[in-house]
Design a protein around this motif. Structure first.
Motif, PDB file in Angstrom:
ATOM      1  N   LEU A 297       0.824  -1.207   0.000  1.00 24.77           N
ATOM      2  CA  LEU A 297       0.000   0.000   0.000  1.00 24.77           C
ATOM      3  C   LEU A 297       0.859   1.258   0.000  1.00 24.77           C
ATOM      4  N   THR A 298       1.977   1.213   0.729  1.00 27.98           N
ATOM      5  CA  THR A 298       2.887   2.359   0.708  1.00 27.98           C
ATOM      6  C   THR A 298       3.434   2.603  -0.685  1.00 27.98           C
ATOM      7  N   ALA A 299       3.894   1.521  -1.336  1.00 27.14           N
ATOM      8  CA  ALA A 299       4.419   1.671  -2.695  1.00 27.14           C
ATOM      9  C   ALA A 299       3.327   2.088  -3.681  1.00 27.14           C
ATOM     10  N   ILE A 300       2.119   1.557  -3.525  1.00 25.72           N
ATOM     11  CA  ILE A 300       1.019   1.930  -4.422  1.00 25.72           C
ATOM     12  C   ILE A 300       0.659   3.397  -4.238  1.00 25.72           C
ATOM     13  N   THR A 301       0.658   3.867  -2.997  1.00 21.99           N
ATOM     14  CA  THR A 301       0.367   5.285  -2.752  1.00 21.99           C
ATOM     15  C   THR A 301       1.402   6.179  -3.426  1.00 21.99           C
ATOM     16  N   ILE A 302       2.661   5.813  -3.317  1.00 23.05           N
ATOM     17  CA  ILE A 302       3.714   6.599  -3.985  1.00 23.05           C
ATOM     18  C   ILE A 302       3.536   6.556  -5.497  1.00 23.05           C
ATOM     19  N   ARG A 303       3.215   5.382  -6.024  1.00 30.21           N
ATOM     20  CA  ARG A 303       3.020   5.257  -7.467  1.00 30.21           C
ATOM     21  C   ARG A 303       1.851   6.116  -7.946  1.00 30.21           C
ATOM     22  N   ASN A 304       0.742   6.062  -7.250  1.00 26.52           N
ATOM     23  CA  ASN A 304      -0.422   6.867  -7.658  1.00 26.52           C
ATOM     24  C   ASN A 304      -0.129   8.356  -7.561  1.00 26.52           C
ATOM     25  N   HIS A 305       0.627   8.746  -6.535  1.00 24.55           N
ATOM     26  CA  HIS A 305       1.002  10.162  -6.413  1.00 24.55           C
ATOM     27  C   HIS A 305       1.852  10.605  -7.594  1.00 24.55           C
ATOM     28  N   LEU A 306       2.830   9.772  -7.960  1.00 23.23           N
ATOM     29  CA  LEU A 306       3.678  10.126  -9.106  1.00 23.23           C
ATOM     30  C   LEU A 306       2.877  10.151 -10.397  1.00 23.23           C
ATOM     31  N   ARG A 307       1.947   9.203 -10.535  1.00 21.96           N
ATOM     32  CA  ARG A 307       1.128   9.157 -11.751  1.00 21.96           C
ATOM     33  C   ARG A 307       0.302  10.429 -11.893  1.00 21.96           C
ATOM     34  N   GLU A 308      -0.349  10.860 -10.816  1.00 21.70           N
ATOM     35  CA  GLU A 308      -1.146  12.083 -10.878  1.00 21.70           C
ATOM     36  C   GLU A 308      -0.268  13.319 -11.076  1.00 21.70           C
TER      37      GLU A 308
END
Length: 550
Positions: free
Chosen positions: A532-543
Motif C-alpha cells: 500500500l505504501t508503494a502503491i500510494t507513492i506510485r499513484n502520487h507520481l502518476r497524478e
C-alpha cells in the motif's frame, strides 16, 4: 447449442468461474488466517472436570478447550479407547493442560463419554511463564523468601503488584544484558581487533600495547560494576514466589520472576477481555521470542523482514531501472538483445532455492571471503562478511526480483508515445535530456509497479534466505547504537522462516499451531502495508506527471 459454443460464451463463463473460485479461495484462506490468528490472543475460558475411563482411577483435569471432533467408534477402539462395540460415533476434545513441568505434556485428548460435568471456576488462574509454557491452577499464597505475605482473597491483588515489580526488574536486567553489557562486549572486541590489526601491520609499539591494555582494563572495570548491579537485580527478582494448587490437589511453587502475566479468564468481563486482548497483541508484536520461538513475541522477525526488504529495494531499483533503460533506449535491437530478454524472462522462472545456493557460493564465500581477506584480516579466521548475513540475503533477493523490475520498467518505457520523444527533441533537447527529464518521469509509475511486485515476492520468500542470512534466533538486531549503526553483516530473523520453524521444527506442535496462524497474519498485514505504501507513492507520481503533461 452449436451457435452458443461458436459464440465463445462458454469460455467467458469458464474464465469467470475460474476467477470467482480463485477469489473465493483467497478470501477463504485470509478469513481462516484472520480467525485463527486473531483468536490466538483472546483469553479462553478454563474448564475443570473429572475424567474416569473404565479400569482407571478418576483424575481431575484443568485446561482450555482447543477443539472438538467426532470420530467413529471403531477408530477409537483401535486406538485403545474402551468404547462399547455397538457405539458408532464418539466425540473427543483436545485440551491445553499447560503445567508442562508438572505433567510432562501440554495437550491431551479426552473422550466425551468419560468426562464429568464441565465447571468454570471463577478463581481459576492462568500464568504465562518465561519458560515451560502456561500454567493453570488456583493461587493459594505469596511468599517473600519463606514468609507468607498474602493468602486467600488477598492473593490476587498482591500477585498483580508483585508481577509488575518483577517485570520491571526483569526488563532492567534484559536492558543491561542486551545494551550496556552488549556495548561493552562490542567495544572489547574492537580493542582486540585494533590490537590484532596493529600486529599484522607491524605497528604495535609498547605505547600502543599499554594503550590497548588500559582500554581493556577500563572496559573490564565497567563490566564488573554492571555485573555487580546485575547480580543484585537478579537476587531481588528471585525473592518472591507463588504457591499454586493444580489439578489433583498438588501444591506447586513458582518463582515470581518466571511469570510474565496472570489472568483469571472465567472472572473477566467483556471489556476487560478486550483490554487484555489488545495488550497481548501489543506484546506479541513488540516482544522477543521465547521457548524455541513457540512463546513470546516476533519483533525481531518483523524488524528483520522490513530491514531486509528495504535494503533489497535500495539495491534492486537502480540496477533494474538502469538495465531496462539500456535495453529499451540504448541497446541495438537484434538477436543478441532478444537472447538477453529471453534470458531475463527465464531468470524469473528459476526456483528460488537456486538463487540461495548461488548467493551462498558466490556472494557469501567468494565476495564475502574476499572482503574479509582485504578489509578485515584482523578478524580472521572468524568471518565478518564471509558468512551469511543481512546484506547477502538482501542481495540474493535483489537478484531474485531483478527480472520483475526490468520487465515492468521496459513495459512502462514502451508505453510512452513516440510523439513525446519527438516533441522534446524538436524543442532542442538532447536524447539524454529527453530520456531523463521526460521519458523516465512518465515511466516512474511502471517502475513502482515492478518494485511493488518485487516487495511482495521478497517479503514472502523463505527457501533462499535459509542459506544466506536468516536464522532461527538472532541474538541482536541489525541496527543498534554502535558504529556504524547499521550492521549489514549480522544475521537476521524473518517472518516466513519463523512460520516454517514454528510450524515444522517445534517440539510442541499443538502449542505452535495458533502461533503459526498469528505470525502468518502479521506477515500478510506487513506485505499489505508495504504494498500500500508503494502503491500510494506510485499513484502520487502518476497524478503528478499527468498534471504536468496536461
Amino acid at each position: 447449442m452449436k451457435e452458443w459454443w461458436k459464440s465463445g460464451s462458454p469460455w467467458i463463463w469458464l474464465n469467470g468461474g475460474a476467477v470467482s473460485i480463485s477469489i473465493i479461495m483467497v478470501f477463504g484462506l485470509l478469513t481462516l488466517i484472520l480467525v485463527r490468528g486473531f483468536g490466538h490472543f483472546w483469553p479462553h475460558a478454563v474448564v475443570e472436570f473429572s475424567y474416569e475411563m473404565p479400569g482407571q482411577e478418576r483424575v481431575q483435569v484443568i485446561g482450555e478447550l482447543r477443539r472438538s471432533e467426532t470420530l467413529t467408534g471403531q477408530a477409537l477402539r483401535e486406538a485403545g479407547v474402551p468404547l462399547p462395540q455397538a457405539q458408532l460415533l464418539a466425540t473427543r476434545h483436545l485440551f491445553k493442560l499447560g503445567n508442562r513441568d508438572v505433567t510432562g505434556r501440554d495437550f491431551s485428548y479426552y473422550i466425551d463419554d468419560f468426562m464429568g460435568e464441565w465447571r468454570y471456576p471463577r478463581d481459576m488462574a492462568v500464568l504465562e511463564r518465561r519458560e515451560w509454557g502456561d500454567f493453570y491452577g488456583r493461587p493459594l499464597r505469596i511468599l517473600e523468601g519463606t514468609v507468607v505475605v498474602a493468602e486467600g482473597e488477598a492473593v490476587w491483588d498482591e500477585l498483580q503488584a508483585r508481577i509488575k515489580r518483577t517485570t520491571s526488574l526483569f526488563d532492567e536486567i534484559r536492558r543491561i544484558e542486551r545494551h550496556e553489557i552488549g556495548n561493552i562486549n562490542f567495544r572489547l572486541e574492537r580493542v582486540r581487533l585494533d590490537q590484532r590489526r596493529a600486529e599484522l601491520r607491524d605497528t604495535l609499539t609498547p605505547e600502543l600495547e599499554r594503550d590497548f591494555a588500559g582500554r581493556r582494563a577500563a572496559l573490564n572495570q565497567e563490566y564488573a560494576v554492571l555485573q555487580e548491579r546485575l547480580d543484585k537485580l537478579i537476587a531481588e527478582a528471585q525473592r518472591d514466589s507463588l504457591v499454586m494448587l493444580v489439578a489433583g490437589g498438588r501444591e506447586v511453587t513458582i518463582r515470581m520472576d518466571r511469570i510474565v502475566k496472570a489472568w483469571q479468564p472465567n472472572n473477566m468481563s467483556i471489556p476487560s477481555k478486550v483490554v487484555f486482548y489488545a495488550k497481548t497483541f501489543f506484546d506479541f508484536i513488540f516482544g522477543y521470542p521465547r521457548e524455541a520461538n513457540t512463546e513470546g513475541g516476533i519483533f525481531p522477525a518483523i524488524f528483520g523482514t522490513v530491514t531486509m526488504v528495504l535494503v533489497m529495494s535500495i539495491i534492486v531499483t537502480p540496477f533494474g531501472v538502469l538495465a531496462a533503460i539500456y535495453l529499451r533506449e540504448y541497446a541495438k535491437q537484434g538477436p543478441l538483445l532478444r537472447t538477453i530478454r529471453i534470458s531475463v524472462y527465464n531468470l524469473a522462472g528459476v526456483p528460488s532455492i537456486v538463487f540461495g545456493v548461488f548467493g551462498l557460493g558466490f556472494f557469501v564465500y567468494v565476495m564475502g571471503g574476499g572482503i574479509d581477506r582485504i578489509f578485515y584480516p584482523e578478524a580472521l579466521p572468524a568471518p565478518t562478511f564471509g558468512t551469511p548475513g543481512l546484506f547477502w540475503a538482501s542481495l540474493t533477493l535483489a537478484l531474485l526480483t531483478l527480472p520483475v523490475v526490468i520487465v515492468s520498467t521496459e513495459e512502462g518505457l514502451a508505453r510512452i508515445p513516440s510523439t513525446i520523444r519527438q516533441g522534446s527533441l524538436a524543442l532542442g533537447a538532447t536524447k539524454g535530456e529527453t530520456l531523463w527529464k521526460v521519458v523516465v518521469p512518465l515511466a516512474t509509475p511502471a517502475m513502482m509497479t515492478g518494485l511493488i511486485l518485487a516487495i511482495a515476492r521478497a517479503a514472502g520468500e523463505v527457501a533462499p534466505l535459509m542459506l544466506v542470512g536468516v536464522v532461527k534466533l538472532a541474538p541482536t538486531l541489525p541496527i543498534d547504537g554502535n558504529f556504524p549503526f547499521v550492521h549489514l553483516e549480522r544475521k537476521i530473523m524473518h517472518l516466513g522462516f519463523h512460520i516454517y520453524d514454528v510450524g515444522f521444527q517445534s517440539p510442541h506442535a499443538e502449542a505452535a499451531e495458533a502461533l503459526v496462524y498469528a505470525t502468518a497474519l502479521i506477515l500478510v498485514l506487513l506485505i499489505v502495508m508495504l504494498n500500500l505504501t508503494a502503491i500510494t507513492i506510485r499513484n502520487h507520481l502518476r497524478e503528478k506527471y499527468r498534471a504536468e503533461s496536461d
